[in-house]
Design an enzyme around this catalytic site. Structure first.
Site, PDB file in Angstrom:
ATOM      1  CE1 TYR A 158      27.098  23.004 -13.957  1.00  0.00           C
ATOM      2  CE2 TYR A 158      26.989  23.449 -11.608  1.00  0.00           C
ATOM      3  CZ  TYR A 158      27.645  23.557 -12.826  1.00  0.00           C
ATOM      4  OH  TYR A 158      28.851  24.205 -12.905  1.00  0.00           O
ATOM      5  NE  ARG A 198      34.274  41.225  -6.714  1.00  0.00           N
ATOM      6  CZ  ARG A 198      34.706  42.458  -6.485  1.00  0.00           C
ATOM      7  NH1 ARG A 198      33.905  43.482  -6.587  1.00  0.00           N
ATOM      8  NH2 ARG A 198      35.953  42.685  -6.158  1.00  0.00           N
ATOM      9  CB  CYS A 224      40.215  37.990  -4.317  1.00  0.00           C
ATOM     10  SG  CYS A 224      39.258  37.841  -5.839  1.00  0.00           S
ATOM     11  CD  GLN A 265      51.869  49.466 -17.569  1.00  0.00           C
ATOM     12  OE1 GLN A 265      50.976  48.805 -18.077  1.00  0.00           O
ATOM     13  NE2 GLN A 265      53.030  49.665 -18.164  1.00  0.00           N
ATOM     14  CB  VAL A 275      67.846  50.242 -12.286  1.00  0.00           C
ATOM     15  CG1 VAL A 275      69.076  49.349 -12.416  1.00  0.00           C
ATOM     16  CG2 VAL A 275      67.182  50.026 -10.926  1.00  0.00           C
TER      17      VAL A 275
END
Length: 645
Positions: free
Chosen positions: A170, A296, A342, A421, A458
């Protein structure tokens, strides 16, 4: 464990915080086109304050009208004070403290509008003969004054502290860094001259706020991937000057949007946790200033260790609190296992922010993000037995929400374990946290007392036996098997079986499909194979990856010497080669193993649908079972369905 250091109060000038956790400035797209605070933005901040966070910062708040784009917060006019006051009042009522991040975006403004782009020095526009001129002395003085008057408004709006954004390319950063600043006047050249504009802004802010009001500053530890960029030594020297000018706290970030270093701004799962903490530690030691670590930090044990060992005085937990607004309360009460972590996927936060189709940021782990008021869990007056087919993240999300609302979910999973997955995806390089989160989600479902039946597909018979009021189908997807000659040869397998460890590949490997899964399989096998070639029909690989994950994956592909053939179609698989058509010509790629990774298709659920329709049982199909997409869509649909049953 107790987190005594993390939840130890800290006093900075006249402001006392109840703990060392900071919810940082993050773009949300929640402010309206007129740059006002919205109720949605207030609800978003209040949820984190109620969740126990110590200090909430607004997202970037524009100090200069002509260079503040639509969709950003504004503080360059008195008309914004009432809305900002509503925000600070709400955060205070929720038990938190509030800070405003004062911002002038420099080159970033060009991503949103053509006018109001202010740069430190003359900058050519790529691909044209045009040049954007550097800021005049008069404009520099105008921006310095704008920071000061914005600070004055922040005081009137009731903020407890101010953060001056001097990083991420910036305008202030572009003056400080010689990678951008090519001026030859008193604002360019030496570090002293390059720091001049920033120090004038700091003094302007300081002169317009009370003596006991803390001033934070966001900086980058160093310039990555920029020629002649800031070194950490220069950053440290500048911070010493900023301290004399009135800065109290350093918020040590990293990254810029002019290079691949943008990956450090919103670091994906590919970057190690705490990757920037060592920089914060060095800056803290050499400046003697109160310092915040960023990068992180998504686990309370990790955060506690940083503070306890003096690596930083405070920590930013940003996306960790997007994923779970109750992060702090859960850690403080010892319910660490219940924190929704997260996973650094970036699907809802960064990818959502840069996508014009997405109205505001969201989160794969927390579909209520941005819908805090609307998605408040409401207990049901009429508990129902709900059968859920599928124990992946969509099925688990639905089951947990239903249980919290007072329903009786019964979850059936075909395999012997939960997570679906997400667990398979966690086998790919650098994605262990996805696997861990899926397993943790399954454990949470068990702790909630949800009835879980493993090894139970199912079927109509199962539905008849359970006799549910409603059914949710979340059985996911399966790999597409293309109709290619040779597809059934013994050395041909698919990406799912490779990542799940069901099959192996070695020697010279060809991966058919250059999307996310194909590239992850290529990376996964890089150290096991002699060579890897990826064949992709599109002009580029990794088209379905988000921007920041794509940078990391492509860097890894380059280091692993993975070869990619684009604009190419596999037309035949032979015993020892793959025949590829490219530009109308055929070529053979020698190989010992072939892996199909061209995508997935929804698993067939026609028998479930037919039974439910015949017996008038309401049913919902969600996630990949509806259409194979990103995990973000799966949890979002699960959350929506579970809230309306």
């Amino acid at each position: 464990m107790a987190f005594d250091n993390l939840f130890n109060p800290i006093k900075i000038r006249g402001m006392e915080l109840k703990n060392r956790v900071v919810f940082p400035a993050m773009g949300t797209k929640m402010p309206g086109d007129n740059k006002y605070v919205t109720k949605q933005l207030i609800d978003y901040h209040v949820a984190r304050a109620l969740g126990g966070n110590g200090l909430n910062f607004t997202e970037v708040c524009g100090v200069h009208g002509p260079s503040t784009p639509k969709g950003f917060l504004g503080i360059y006019d008195d008309k914004y004070i009432p809305g900002l006051k509503k925000l600070t009042d709400a955060i205070h009522a929720a038990g938190g403290k509030s800070g405003v991040q004062l911002w002038q975006g420099g080159m970033a403004v060009a991503s949103f509008q053509k006018e109001g782009i202010i740069l430190s020095s003359d900058t050519p526009i790529t691909g044209t003969d045009s040049i954007i001129p550097g800021a005049s002395i008069e404009l520099i003085k105008e921006i310095v004054e704008a920071f000061g008057t914005a600070a004055k408004r922040a005081v009137q709006a009731g903020f407890d502290c101010i953060e001056f954004h001097a990083g991420h390319n910036y305008l202030p950063h572009s003056f400080l860094s010689s990678a951008f600043n090519k001026r030859t006047d008193e604002y360019g050249g030496s570090l002293e001259n390059r720091a001049r504009f920033l120090l004038e802004c700091i003094k302007s802010i300081r002169n317009n706020i009370p003596e006991d009001m803390p001033l934070f500053m966001r900086i980058v530890a160093q310039d990555d991937c920029l020629e002649n960029g800031l070194t950490i030594e220069e950053t440290i020297e500048f911070c010493k000057l900023a301290k004399k000018a009135g800065v109290d706290v350093l918020d040590v970030s990293r990254g810029n949007f002019s290079s691949s270093a943008i990956k450090y701004e919103v670091p994906p799962v590919d970057l190690p946790r705490s990757f920037n903490v060592s920089n914060a530690h060095r800056i803290k030691k050499e400046t003697g200033m109160i310092t915040i670590a960023v990068g992180r930090i998504n686990d309370p044990t990790q955060a506690e260790e940083i503070v306890e060992n003096g690596k930083a005085d405070m920590v930013v937990i940003g996306r960790g609190q997007l994923a779970d607004p109750e992060f702090c309360n859960k850690a403080l009460s010892g319910n660490v296992d219940d924190i929704v972590r997260c996973v650094g996927c970036n699907q809802g936060c960064f990818d959502g922010y840069v996508s014009p189709e997405v109205p505001y940021i969201t989160c794969l782990r927390n579909p209520a993000l941005g819908r805090e008021a609307e998605y408040t869990l409401v207990k049901t007056d009429s508990p129902k037995k709900v059968l859920i087919a599928g124990g992946g993240v969509a099925g688990l999300e639905a089951a947990i929400i239903l249980k919290h609302r007072g329903h009786n979910p019964i979850l059936c999973e075909t395999s012997t374990s939960l997570g679906g997955q997400f667990v398979i995806a966690g086998a790919a390089p650098r994605k262990e946290e996805l696997k861990e989160s899926a397993i943790a989600m399954g454990e949470m479902a068990k702790r909630e007392g949800i009835e879980i039946k493993l090894s139970t597909p199912v079927t109509p018979e199962v539905i008849k036996k359970v006799n549910p009021h409603e059914v949710i189908v979340a059985i996911g997807s399966e790999p597409i098997k293309p109709n290619i000659p040779g597809i059934n040869l013994s050395h041909v397998t698919n990406s799912h079986d490779i990542l799940a460890g069901n099959t192996a590949a070695s020697g010279n490997v060809v991966v058919i499909g250059g999307g996310l899964v194909g590239l992850e399989v290529a990376e996964y096998l890089a150290e096991k194979a002699n060579s890897i070639t990826v064949v992709e029909m599109l002009p580029q690989v990794a088209k379905d990856l988000g921007n920041l994950r794509k940078i990391c994956v492509m860097e890894s592909m380059y280091k692993s010497n993975v070869n990619a053939i684009t604009n190419a179609k596999c037309v035949e698989i032979k015993e020892d080669s793959v025949v590829v058509e490219k530009n109308g010509d055929l070529e053979e790629v020698p190989c010992n193993s072939v892996i199909i990774a061209i995508g997935a298709k929804s698993r067939n659920c026609d028998d479930i649908k037919a039974y439910c329709e015949e017996n008038k049982i309401p049913y919902y199909i969600i996630g990949d079972a509806l259409r194979a997409r990103r995990a973000l869509n799966a949890t979002a649909e699960a959350a929506e369905v579970a809230r309306k049953i």
